[in-house]
Design a protein around this motif. Sequence first.
Motif, mmCIF file in Angstrom:
data_model
loop_
_atom_site.group_PDB
_atom_site.id
_atom_site.type_symbol
_atom_site.label_atom_id
_atom_site.label_comp_id
_atom_site.label_asym_id
_atom_site.label_seq_id
_atom_site.Cartn_x
_atom_site.Cartn_y
_atom_site.Cartn_z
ATOM 1 N N ARG A 174 0.687 -1.162 0.029
ATOM 2 C CA ARG A 174 -0.039 0.021 -0.099
ATOM 3 C C ARG A 174 0.736 1.440 0.037
ATOM 4 N N GLU A 175 2.129 1.176 0.697
ATOM 5 C CA GLU A 175 2.927 2.238 0.797
ATOM 6 C C GLU A 175 3.727 2.412 -0.546
ATOM 7 N N PRO B 82 2.978 1.603 -3.981
ATOM 8 C CA PRO B 82 2.104 1.026 -5.206
ATOM 9 C C PRO B 82 2.881 0.842 -6.633
#
Length: 89
Positions: free
Chosen positions: A75-76, A78
């Motif tokens: 998520r951090e 992408p």
Amino acid sequence: RGQGGAPAPAIVVHAAREKVRAMARAAFPRRRVRLVLARSASDVAEAFATELVDAVLCDLGAPGADSWQAAALAREYPSAPFFGVLPLR
């Protein structure tokens, strides 16, 4: 360095198990791909701070929550593809 003088792609391998590390070494030729071995989720995050990471392999079959924390870093970051490795029986 990869072909044509370009830097070799860097693949971060988050693996607590030696079997997964050995599989990654066998799958990616040393001269064409640079493997960055990480034993913890913080090692994976540190690799993003110090390397130009092209992809991440996460050993999701390892016991403990650390593997899932490493995978959650997708998520951090992408822009880098994350791939999960699981043992199938």
